[in-house]
Enzyme design. Structure first.
Site, short mmCIF file in Angstrom:
data_model
loop_
_atom_site.label_atom_id
_atom_site.label_comp_id
_atom_site.label_asym_id
_atom_site.label_seq_id
_atom_site.Cartn_x
_atom_site.Cartn_y
_atom_site.Cartn_z
N GLU A 151 31.15 -60.13 100.60
CA GLU A 151 31.51 -60.34 99.31
C GLU A 151 33.23 -60.90 99.01
O GLU A 151 34.02 -60.40 98.10
CB GLU A 151 30.66 -59.97 98.36
CG GLU A 151 30.67 -60.42 97.23
CD GLU A 151 30.18 -60.30 95.78
OE1 GLU A 151 30.07 -58.73 95.95
OE2 GLU A 151 29.93 -60.56 94.90
N LYS A 204 28.69 -62.55 101.15
CA LYS A 204 27.91 -62.64 99.67
C LYS A 204 28.45 -63.61 99.25
O LYS A 204 29.54 -63.28 98.38
CB LYS A 204 27.69 -61.25 99.28
CG LYS A 204 27.33 -61.16 97.53
CD LYS A 204 26.71 -59.89 97.42
CE LYS A 204 26.77 -59.81 95.53
NZ LYS A 204 26.22 -59.20 94.87
N GLY A 228 27.34 -65.38 89.59
CA GLY A 228 28.65 -65.50 89.38
C GLY A 228 28.52 -66.01 88.17
O GLY A 228 30.00 -66.26 87.62
P1 13P Z 1 26.38 -61.91 89.58
O1 13P Z 1 25.22 -62.36 90.13
O2 13P Z 1 26.89 -61.17 88.31
O3 13P Z 1 27.79 -62.54 89.83
O4 13P Z 1 26.83 -60.10 90.29
C1 13P Z 1 27.04 -60.60 92.17
C2 13P Z 1 27.70 -59.08 92.36
O5 13P Z 1 27.57 -58.52 93.24
C3 13P Z 1 29.14 -59.89 91.59
O6 13P Z 1 29.58 -58.94 92.50
#
Ligand code: 13P
Length: 355
Positions: free
Chosen positions: A177, A219, A262
């Site tokens: 991610e 991600k 996000g």
């Molecule tokens: P959000 O979808 O709230 O951005 O969270 C996803 C996530 O795992 C952030 O690391």
């Protein structure tokens, strides 16, 4: 475990229109979210909240797995079963956040590097024994006219690749991610430029560390204008820019891309995912969701920390998960939102940080 076996776990998480529930907020982050609604944050209230999410009847139709935080994977229900077992019984795979957070980057204090490699092999072994079959590591990239620095991008890419390699060694599918933040006034074009550069560096690092791309999930952020940008982008612009950027930078061997939300409003995150999947352009990977706030907001808002709202909170999660699953195969319509009046976008959402 072969890369084929890792790939089949990765695909289990997203096949049939499914996505991932990111419920891995650290204690301070979940406390911040609870505070906004006046919900006391205790070990027990956090456990009850996660229990509400993980035992949601029918959610496994739309959610292939959930990401937990260290506290959560160790928690038990009244029955004595762990929360990881609760997920497995429902038909969802347990996942675990394994980074230890974004820390200031030496030499560039306005940027961060995500830590957590020390001792990671042993922690992965322990988590695997507790049932975790996939993991998450989030790198955070801030955008300004002059940032991110090369040092920030390469340090984070290197750490992501080291993490991914260790996960695969321990038979755990790594979610990679790299999040380019929405904070700031930058344009969608600037976001595309930065996201492309970051993805390029991340895949270079994954290649250098010998990570099997078939056995990861990516991600990323969507390509989107900054929150304070005076020229917000339309849903169609976001979809086109996001898919263009991903096609240029994500190898076809990656089985699936699961977006983070996000800080986007829940409905907008769904609409963007749907528009990306509706574009008549070849997508060599599955394109789905791994949302935190955009899946949980409505459920948390409805629950309010009260036992009597437990079932209503589950209904709100089910509804949002169903809509995102539809978006992951391009069949979402805004009319589908009407099915529940309780799952709009809570007004406080901009105050929420994330992990
Ligand atoms: P959000 O979808 O709230 O951005 O969270 C996803 C996530 O795992 C952030 O690391």
């Amino acid at each position: 475990m072969t890369s084929h076996a890792l790939e089949s776990v990765a695909l289990t998480l997203v096949t049939g229109g499914k996505g991932i529930l990111a419920a891995d907020e650290t204690v301070p982050t979940l406390t911040k979210r609870f505070d906004t609604l006046g919900i006391p944050s205790t070990e027990q209230s956090r456990r009850t909240y996660r229990e509400m999410l993980f035992t949601c009847p029918g959610a496994a139709e739309f959610i292939g797995g959930a990401i937990m935080y260290d506290e959560t994977i160790r928690q038990k229900r009244a029955s004595g079963a762990t929360l990881a077992e609760a997920l497995t019984v429902q038909g969802m795979l347990p996942g675990i956040k394994v980074d230890t957070g974004a820390k200031p980057l030496a030499g560039s204090p306005n940027e961060s590097v995500t830590e957590g490699l020390d001792g990671l092999r042993d922690r992965l072994k322990e988590y695997h024994n507790m049932g975790a079959r996939f993991a998450k590591w989030r790198a955070v990239i801030r955008v300004t006219d002059s940032l991110p620095s090369g040092a920030c991008v390469s340090a984070n890419a290197h750490a992501l690749a080291r993490y991914a390699s260790l996960c695969q060694e321990q038979e755990v599918v790594p979610i990679v991610e790299p999040e380019v933040l929405m904070d700031g006034p930058h344009t969608i074009e600037r976001c595309e430029e930065v996201t492309g550069g970051v993805l390029h560096a991340v895949f270079n690092a994954l290649f250098e560390q010998g990570v099997a791309l078939e056995g990861i999930l990516l991600k990323p952020n969507m390509v989107i204008a900054g929150k304070e940008c005076t020229r917000p982008a339309s849903v169609d612009e976001v979809a086109a820019a996001t898919l263009r950027c991903l096609r240029r930078h994500v190898p076809v061997a990656v089985p699936a891309i699961v977006f983070l939300s996000g800080g986007q409003h829940a409905r907008l995150a769904t609409a963007h995912l749907n528009a990306i999947n509706q574009l008549p352009i070849a997508k060599p990977w599955k394109v789905s969701f791994s949302y935190g706030r955009a899946l949980q907001d409505p459920a948390l808002e409805v629950w309010q920390g009260r036992d009597e709202n437990f079932t209503a909170g589950q209904r709100a999660l089910y509804h949002r998960a169903r809509l995102n699953a539809a978006a992951s195969v391009g069949t979402y319509t805004s009319e589908m939102e009407a099915a529940s009046p309780n799952d709009g976008d809570p007004p406080h959402r901009h105050d929420w940080g994330d992990d």
